[in-house]
Design an enzyme around this catalytic site. Structure first.
Site, short mmCIF file in Angstrom:
data_model
loop_
_atom_site.label_atom_id
_atom_site.label_comp_id
_atom_site.label_asym_id
_atom_site.label_seq_id
_atom_site.Cartn_x
_atom_site.Cartn_y
_atom_site.Cartn_z
N GLY A 15 -6.34 11.23 -0.88
CA GLY A 15 -5.07 11.06 -0.17
C GLY A 15 -5.23 11.33 1.30
N TYR B 31 -3.14 -3.30 -6.38
CA TYR B 31 -4.52 -3.53 -6.01
C TYR B 31 -5.52 -2.44 -6.39
CZ TYR B 31 -8.59 -4.06 -3.02
OH TYR B 31 -9.86 -4.16 -2.56
#
Lengths: 469, 469, 469, 469
Positions: free
Chosen positions: A111, A254
């Site tokens: 992240g 994706y």
């Protein structure tokens, strides 16, 4: 700006020593699609941490000899790393292992913190020094400082979560415990499961659980901390956010592997669904539907189901794209080297071409040309995501605004630019359907950012390392 | 027994010096699926041959630095090598470059001579020494001896073809010429084309021509020799065999890339066709058709077209299978690590599972179990090839007879063994349809071998090299 | 216990950008004898730091390509590292580069802090985290914290010297300055010089200055800080200690290169002198004097000069001892593989054998046996150092007390143990002569340690890294 | 011109299987000074040959893992290779292993055939093909052809010796035997010995025997063939040449290790002797004698003995010169980086400087300058060899005539050119003393070549290989 971290994380906890490195190897291997730049494994053998990490794919970094030189252990944490240009150096690989007053600590993180710079600046002002430019090292510093004031590592993790903001799914390992935590928005996925032998496995995606024979138990909730220790599994829900969920919608579109299930929704099924929505919102008279492999195939199939236009395999992707592949210069065409059209499928057909995104438009233009050369009568481009219009601050590596074609042209202009007969994007409202109404972060499409802080993307780098591989 | 050679060959000829190494690199890259063990490139810069070859994938062996250290040249020959266990040593990589009375000679070869041992024995008796155990070195010896008696290298190639028997598509490079030849049966494919800049490219498959921007001109005919030189292209047809063609049927079923066209037939189309034939010959009531990726997908689509049962993407293959991947031992399951079922697709469905072959039955059994675990109600296995019953002497790496499940069990037994509800193979007569009546070698299915000679598979090896990578 | 640091350091400062990496490479190369485990170079190009470091010899780590990828810069710092067993991992290589509030900082350090553990503990209690187990990282932390309170980096270095104790010769590089400092006892050497092109070079030994064409200017004084910047060279002498100097006597006896001059005394000359003293204190009737190469040769020559007994080259050392040499097991004898006696020299001679030390006695015993087998009539061992009796806390890697033969046997017993006819050590009072009365640290011989603090040698390691090369 | 072969060879024969690879490793290691470019080992385990060879030093090529993957065996042959520029490619490493009618054959060879081109041409005319440009492959061809006509491998070796001319000391290994042979002139050394465990070891120099614990038995005589087999050791003396011996005098002057004894003469002792002769033939008033390390040290000591001028260690050589060392360009001086003068020794002294040769004069000039800068009052150069005037056709890598300074200047001019106060070469008649009257090849000094054939040094190369490391 700290380095983007679109990565995969993995943790292992067992009551008795197991071949943790081997399980981590195969688990990481299932997460390879989340990051191909580097990877690492740290095994905890009764408080002694053994680590190895380097630049390269899982099977390049870990030879049989290397893998067998890890000791058995009850715990492990592992990471596979995606990196943006410039940051591909060995020292940025994870897990990061640090030593401090209370022992060793290993961290793997996926992240991007939105308040990284502020935190880093505060830490530096209080004397902290940094060896890397990664957010993970910032987290390590904060956790360590909190640890000095708290009774237990999990409390330190909890108070760290009061301070850090942004996207993070992370796994920490102390001498006695494995702890995982997911940010309150749930930007990045995280789940866990258990094998028949009672080995707990925590991973970014459920596909990694399956590959090592672990049964999926559940997703880690946004804001939740889970502590795996001799006392079993403990859930700390102080940061849980019941109102707002913001899983990155790109996980469905994706990033994730189609056989993963994230927050209760099958990735494959959501991609089939985007295809169906595209067929409804942008119908066209055509002979065949062709997806751009690999990530456009599911949506193409969905388009075919909904429209009744036959699905065809019309584009072949060379699957040997390695890290060390040399990009062609001059007259040779990169798209032509990676993709190839099957003339027997395409010739004299009206083609619906489905892909998952258009960024600059260059690649899309070349794929359309490939189909034209193969004899396509018409090419109707359908994109299984809305138009990219805004930068991502949470770890998705999107091009800068001046390069995003959708910021500069309207749909008709883009269609002309890429040579397509028509062009249709996924309607933005369809994202709600995708997430089954639970809410996603779709800031890259609509500019509505969940966090209050934003990184300053322009900060200079003071240090440059030679690519050390 | 000499080492099997299921490989890819490539040649380049231009009137003026070009960046032959770069073209060869991208061409080889498109042929990577024909052999992942090793590769090599030899460039001819006005009679000076520069070579590099090693174990590894094209992008592993050729770094940017390595590639740029080749000189420009009018000619090149290149090879990507498949190897059976034990023969993965550097010295068996191709092209082989030898020096003899008339200068240097480079050879790249794909196939397997059926009279290799006899030739080798004769050569040894006349004093020849061998550095490798490959058929290519035998060909080099024969061509060199013939060259001493002939006026031109192409005549030596022609008289060599009087002596060698079996499967060979080969490309030779002398100081002045590039010569390619295909055996009279046409076991292995070979074709050529030309770029806009008048660079001739010869390759095992047409997909390699496309990737470097060359237009396909035509297949090299079985038995034909083509000479590329300052005098243009000359065809020598003395060994052409108009009656009998025996392209290896496995090129269509498995080896070739689906976007290639071999001897006028699209590989993709022929695979779709096998699916259609399977649907007609082995129909079943089911809910979805699922192919085993990658080579079962086309046939699955064909089955779906013919039967009307929806095609689904139900199995995901991990695409990061590298040369150095460590196979799991013990409780971890190799099939589970490489393949994964999408539960949302499979659960509560009756599944037609399409794969391209069953060899020992082990893998098929595990895939069926994967589907069962994912909730399949029924699994009907359909195989897009007939039963393997005979060894191949021409380069296809088929398991020994005692391991071939079809030699030991009938269809019902096999179905039970792999846990399938039903099982259907491609009818052997369908192979004619596949080749559009032109004839294929299908000896592995029916035992009818085209050649008169057979290798003695039991000859001992006298030399062992350590794996030198 | 932190890891011992018997190493070489190097710094470069120029007013204008120069090829700093190349100068550092050749300078390090001249310091290679001080550490063969790893090395690194950091170049400062107008505030941007470019680094590379790895395990290996200077010429293994820095290829031509690697070296040329460094930018030019006004400053550089470099390090060659000696490591004790277990610590040979990449992350322990130097220079250490850290980023903090005031910019980047690179540090190269040679020596061993005697209060490392206390400092580390205090730092950890205030929240510091450690990536390595080296003293250098401790120094980095202390300097960084001090920097926050001080106006300039050199003041931070100065206040750091109030806190750290033990042996250190270090070179630091900030965006604008190169700073070097030597501990107040002057345990480890440090000197500087200048090339014709006004490039300042700081190095552990003067031999490194010569090799890059720099004229020796002077030694850095014990306790002195030198600041190289746009303002020229500034000396800060607040920690200078005029009363007591404690250069490690082993620099003269063993560590340093004979062509270096340390604190005004030629290393070669001091070794010749030890030989002379040995001849006077332990005379013997013999035919030849033979030194154990390389470090015993000078003392052997001195013995010959003083005694009049002819100097001979009687032992040959294999000079290809590389980092990766495999030590023999079983019947093969390591000493015999590395050393060889010249029979024509030794046979029927009474030999004075000169070596620089006896640690466990095993090697000495084997060398004596080598000479006996070559036909020596008598072997008289002379050692150019006193008996090792005490551990070193300042960086010299001496075996533990229970292994030191001089702690367990008297001279006659040792002579018998190693098979020598007589044995003589350098008298401890001779060390004064060696240092020309200026004082040396000779704690390993007499147990009189200069510092007030001592490391706790028994602290456990919590972290283990696989050797990452 | 074929590639020069100044190399080391080694063979092992035992009645029972032993750890032949390990013995070969340590034996090769003792021969490392004869060639640093590449090396290889072939072990014969009951007729199965296992080989590994590559570019690099012995300890670089053979890792512990690599070494332990060799099987045990009764026989081995090994090689360490010296190469001139351009030929440093992997395929030129030895042993060469070939397969032919009668089984496998491994060959290691040291020397240079003077009729190589004629042989190669004849072989090519009869159909032979060559993979390398080495003489060893020519020998392999000839032996193989002869083997077809003869009863036993040793007879084939004998008739091969009727055909080849020039310098060769070679070791061959067939499935059952190890055979060594030395050319009739005895250009290159070869000897053998035996360990306590009855393992026979054959080696280029006696130092290799000692290092693996083998007792020297005797030199192989010029022209002698020795066959080691189940039948013991058999000597074939048909090619022995009792009249004329022509050991390369450079073995004594430079090539061999000083602890070796060649043809009954100690290398060390012969070098001491050259120093004595120099002192007698070129006396001078001076204060110290200094040798250029390593090969000038012995002669310097001899000069000192004879003249009474004290021997000093005045030049230090950096011993870390590795294969991958980057040569300095521009202002940095290669000699200064490799050699360093000890000022305390040199200053205000008149120095006799002893080196083993002057080729172009460049290096000698720089060494003289080094001494001047260190304060030498006078520098008197003494060279322990005569003037180089003629090319060598037997394997010594001497510069071309136009670069040899002695071909262009007389002694006074050379002295001036290199900046020496005086210059003296070893008188050519002294070479007789060196060889104790037994005769040496000294063609490089006097042009009197022993063989009837000479290679044509100008033949073009048709093939170029990229450096494949």
């Amino acid at each position: 700006m700290s380095i983007h971290e679109e990565c995969g994380v993995l943790g292992i906890y067992a009551a008795e020593p197991v071949n943790a490195a081997e399980i981590a190897y195969y688990g990481l291997y299932a997460l390879q699609h989340r990051g191909q730049e580097g990877c690492g494994i740290t095994v905890n053998d009764d408080g002694v941490f053994t680590s190895y990490k380097d630049i390269g794919l899982v099977n390049e970094v870990f030879s049989k000899e290397r893998l067998s030189s890890f000791p058995r252990g009850c715990m492990a944490v592992a990471h596979t790393r995606y990196s943006t240009t410039g940051g591909n150096r060995r020292s940025n690989c994870q897990p990061i292992v640090v030593n401090h007053q209370k022992g060793s600590l290993a961290i793997a993180h996926n992240g991007n913190l939105s308040n990284a710079e502020k935190l880093r600046s505060e830490l530096e002002l209080s004397g902290a020094i940094f060896h890397t430019s990664s957010d993970t090292e910032i987290i390590a510093h904060v956790v360590t400082r909190e640890r000095l004031r708290k009774q237990a590592i999990e409390e330190a993790v909890s108070s760290t979560m009061d301070l850090i903001e942004g996207a993070y799914s992370m796994i920490l390992m102390s001498p006695q415990k494995v702890i995982c935590a997911r940010d309150p928005f749930g930007f990045r996925p995280l789940c866990y499961g258990k094998t028949e032998d009672e080995i707990y496995v925590i991973a970014s995606e459920s596909c990694a659980l399956k590959s090592v024979g672990a049964e999926f138990i559940r997703d880690v909730d946004p804001g939740e901390i889970l502590v795996f220790s001799k006392n079993g599994i403990e859930s700390m829900r102080g940061h849980c956010n019941t109102k707002e969920r913001r899983l990155c919608v790109f996980e469905y579109i994706y990033f994730a592997r189609p056989d993963s299930v994230i927050d209760g929704i099958s990735v494959h099924k959501s991609r089939i669904e985007t295809g169906r929505i595209l067929a409804k919102s942008h119908p066209v008279n055509a002979d065949i539907v062709v997806g751009v492999p690999d990530s456009g195939l599911d949506a193409a199939l969905g388009y075919s189901y909904e429209s009744g236009i036959p699905y065809q395999i019309g584009l072949i992707k060379n699957k040997y794209i390695g890290r060390t592949f040399i990009s062609p210069e001059g007259r040779l065409d990169q798209v032509r080297i990676k993709l190839s059209a099957i003339e027997e499928v395409i010739r004299n057909r009206r083609v619906v071409l489905v892909d998952d995104s258009i960024v600059r438009g260059t690649t899309s233009g070349r794929i359309v040309r490939l189909l034209r050369e193969a004899g396509a009568l018409e090419v109707h481009m359908r994109v299984s995501a809305p138009q990219f219009l805004y930068p991502c601050y949470y770890g998705t590596d999107i091009d800068s605004k001046e390069n995003l074609i959708a910021c500069k042209m309207d749909n008709n202009e883009i269609a002309r630019h890429i040579g397509a007969d028509s062009l249709g994007y996924l309607p933005i409202h369809a994202l709600d359907i995708l997430s089954e109404g639970r809410g996603c972060c779709q800031a890259c499409f609509d500019g509505s950012y969940p966090t209050k802080t934003f990184p300053d993307m322009g900060r200079d780098r003071f240090e440059r390392h030679l690519s050390d591989k």
